[in-house]
Structures are given as structure tokens and as C-alpha cells.
Design an enzyme around this catalytic site. Sequence first.
Site, short mmCIF file in Angstrom:
data_model
loop_
_atom_site.label_atom_id
_atom_site.label_comp_id
_atom_site.label_asym_id
_atom_site.label_seq_id
_atom_site.Cartn_x
_atom_site.Cartn_y
_atom_site.Cartn_z
CB SER A 111 -10.21 72.31 54.63
OG SER A 111 -9.35 73.42 54.53
CG ASP B 68 -5.63 70.84 48.14
OD1 ASP B 68 -5.63 72.05 47.82
OD2 ASP B 68 -5.78 70.45 49.31
CG HIS C 244 -9.04 72.10 49.55
ND1 HIS C 244 -7.97 71.75 50.33
CD2 HIS C 244 -9.92 72.71 50.39
CE1 HIS C 244 -8.18 72.13 51.58
NE2 HIS C 244 -9.36 72.72 51.65
#
EC number: 3.4.16.6
Length: 599
Positions: A179, A381, A445
Site C-alpha cells: 500500500s 484490489d 489488497h
Amino acid sequence: MLVRKLTLIGAALARAALALQQEDFVVNGELLPGVREIDRAEVPEMHAGLMPLEEDEDGRALFFWRMGEQCGKRCSNELIVWLNGGPGCSSMDGALMETGAFRVAEDGKLYLNSGSWHTRGTMLFVDQPVGTGFSRPGRDGRLRTELSQLADDFLLFMERYYAVFPEDRRRTLVLAGESYAGQYLPYFADAVVRRNAERAPEERYKLQNVMIGNGWVDPDLQSLSYVPFVSSRGLFGPETRNFQDILRDQEACQNAINHGPAKGFSHPECEGILPKLLSSIPGPDRPVQQCINMYDIRLRDVFPSCGMNWPADLPNVHKFFGTPGVLEALHVDPQVAGPWVECKSAVSEALVNAHSRPSVHLIPGLIEAGVKFVFFNGDQDVICNNMGVEMLIAELRWRGHMGFSNATENFDWYHSDADAKTLVAAGVVKRDGPVTFISVFNASHMVPFDVPRISRGIIDIERSATILGVKGDSRMLITVDTEEDVTLSTNAERNQQIRHNQLKRLNGDTRKFTIAVFGLTISSIIGVIVYFSMRLHYGAKIRAILTNPKSGTSSADDFSMDDEYTGTVMGDFHHGTHKKGQYYAVPDTDISSSELHSV
């Protein structure tokens, strides 16, 4: 000049570190809930605590949790630093829900993670920037405002850390995370490269690879990926609410990019696309308004959370850190630290990056300096989706060309267990010299959260510890669990089953107790009703004998019970074949080993 200044500070800290010993950070695993039920041989050597960044004992300090390698045949003497993103989100997400040695059950107790990365190298989870997780900002409470400041803090941390753990300095350094770590990691790698340039060979950090999972690397380009990505999933079209407005935002973002670099960290025209999409694509009709989960397009969440209530294990982690004695075992003062918070908005709001460029601009120079990059992405994601990452790679320049060249190797990735009788489709791999892109099937994710054992294969791909094969016209890249991996997985599943059975018994006993209490309550109510009925019938005689009727009193107690559940609605998605410690099966993709041809 700045690097030299940091070097002097780091040297002073290293001298101060002599006062700190490894023994000061040793974690007694048996003090952590659940560890006593795990075979001692499966519990790694652990260290944790606050590493000071200043000589002032109450100054800035970063919290870390180190898990020593247990890798058998696959040991490669690596130190893998794992960072979660946010900004402001604790890397304990990674330690307890992704790549660490343990996961957390519903009762807050630890059980083995069948896909832990500590079977490939020593794992070091660090809470940063200061103010994140258990890390502290210091006496003045100041938070960091620039990525360059975070890089300075990271160098100070590593200098102090290596002074306490000199054996890790001899290991190859791998920087990994997910991320917003897509911003952290290139900045930290750049700081290490600049530091190394001023040091003798024996004093240099052995930085080799940067591994970015579902990374936020190029804010503008990745913002352009949202509309085509959700469109490819059939979730966006002319019938979508705000369809024309979103297309206008998309056009404005593209035009802003075409006109040159942003004056700030990113173009404001690009920042509103995802929020508008999330508010315009509702889930199926429900009593509450729903939206897609921005971290896993298969899931739904309550609007406006849209994924902030995810992942499902998060309440378990809160329960673990809230268990009395846990923080003390990790050398954290609970009176000072307070309860664990996954993501701190104050840290995120402070990091404005008024003078920092997006990390994508650092990557070409790092590649030229010899650093290899692995971009791995869960294909479900939304916020850091495959399309966006491939778009930013296409704009990178290395070895004299832009993006992947004609020399790029393309593979279908399959993962096998130790006996290699069946293979499971795990993803696709593109590799061109120092840059590798991996799309991981059926992952969100947080790739290691969804497919733990398969995620470990990412490290094997990074190390080229793979088997090559051919099936028809396709080239195959195969990752294989070692015997140690299989043993760990077997023990992890057994440990998880024990935890499940204990919880089941506990819940059963609780249910029996609840039923018994409820039954006793009903019996009591019936008894009271019978009593007052008899009292009404015989009351005059009783009062005449025992009391003065004129002084009698009466009372009534209302009884009510509300058992309503108010948990978060997450939609109708079912993981199907997914189970902790196992795989997501991909239909019709199992291949017999007899169909393989080595090359």
C-alpha cells in the site's frame, strides 16, 4: 551534507546503543496468549520493543517486532523489513495478519501462520512513521510532514538496530511492504544507497531488493486506473449514478497530467475519482446503504466505510493487544502507549509532502544503482489495482527503454505442494531484468492475508528459487513448498483446529450457560406469577396472621432482554474454497505433474 550529518548522528546513536543489549528486547513467547499450545520448535526467536532515535530516553522511538528465521533448506541469510502503509497504519497488521509467524483467533490467542515468511528469512516489522502503532513522536509530540524525514528516521533506526543486532548486518537487506509503503520503500532504499556511497564496502548495508505489494507509487497514474478497472468488472457503465460526472473527472485528471507535473504531491483533479466511484456503485439493496470494498472488489461494506471495516481478523488483533500482559511481554509500557490503534489519522494528516515528489521518480535511479524491484499485486484490489501498477511500470525507464521491453519473460505461475502431484494456478509473472511484476490470483489488497502459502512463493520468485516448465504454448513458473513448509502447514492447521475446537467448546458452554440462565429466569418469572396468584387468593388470611393489612407494600419489576446483533454488514460474498492455511482454488486449472515438460 545531510547524509554526513545523519552519519554522525547515527554514530552517536550506535555508541549509545552499547547501553542496549539484545537481552533487553527478548520476547518470552510463553507470555503471549496461545503460544503455550504451539510446539516450541515452531516458535521463532523473537525480540521486540522501542528503538530510540535520540539519546533522550523519552525522545522519538520506533517500535519493532523481530521474528528470527526458521527456513531450513530455503535459508538465504536475508533480513526482510516489512512495512504497512496508511500512512499511519501499524506494521503489526503484517506481523499478525499477513507475513508474520502467527495469526490471531477470535479469542485473541495466537496460532501458527502456515504461510509465514519467516520460513524464508528473518522478519522485522517496524511501526513508522513516529506516532504510528506503538512508536512515539517524542517529548514535543511532533509528527513527520515529509517522506524525506521518514527516510532520515529509517536510517537512524537501522543504525541503532544493527548496533544491537550485529548479526543481521551481515544479512542481505530486503525492503518489503504494501500500500502506502510504495512511497516509503523507494525513499528508504534511496537513503540507503546514498549512505552506502559514502561508506567503505564493509560498512555498507547489503540492500538487494525492494518488494512492493499493491503499492501506492504514482498517485496520478494510478488514479486513472479506477474507471477502466471497475468497468472491466462490469460495475461501471452508462446506468451508473454520476456516470457523466465521473467521466468528466477522469478527463480532467488526464488533462492535468498531460499539462505537466503537479505543483504539489499529486494533481487535485485526480484525487476525487475513487471517492465518487465508491459512492456511485452501491451493493445489492439492503436496509443500509452499501458500497464496494475498495480493498477487495468481491466484498461489500457499509457506506461510507467502503472497506475500512476490513479485514475480518482485525477485531482479533485488537483483542490480542488488549490482553493483559501482552504489551509488557513486547516491552511496551501500556500506561504510556495506550490501546493499540491500527491506523492513526493524525499521522496521515501530518504527512502532507509539500516538498516531496512521489516515489515513482526515485525508482529509475535505484535500478541504475543495482536495486531490484518486485511489484506483486492481488488481482481483486481496487485502490491499488493491477491496471494502475502496470501503467506506472510502463512509464518507468530502465536499461535504456521505457517499460517492459521485447526481452520480457512471461510466465503462468503455479504453486505446488511438496509432493508436486497437483498444481494450483497462482498468478502470472512478467520479468525484465531488475523489474518483476506478479499478479496474484484471488487475492485482495493484502495478498498474504488471503493466500498465505502462495504469497510465500513471491519470495521464491524474487530469488529465482523456482522450477520452469512448459504446457502447450505457455511457459510455466512453479514454486514448490519445502518439506519444512509442509511440516509447518500441517502443524499450523492442527494448531488452528485445536483453537477452533476450544472456541467451539467455549461458545457451546457459553450457549448452555445462557440457556440455563434464561431457563432459570423464565422459571423464576413463572414462580413469581404463581406466587402472586396464590397471594391474591390467600392474601387476606396471610395478612391477617402476619401483618397489619393497612401497612402492606407492593412492587413490580420490569424484565427485558435485548439480544439484537449490530455487527457490520459485509454483503453476501463467500470465500468458497478458501480456508486459512489452504488455497483459493481456481476452477479448471489443476494440472497433473505428468503434463509438465522441464526446460
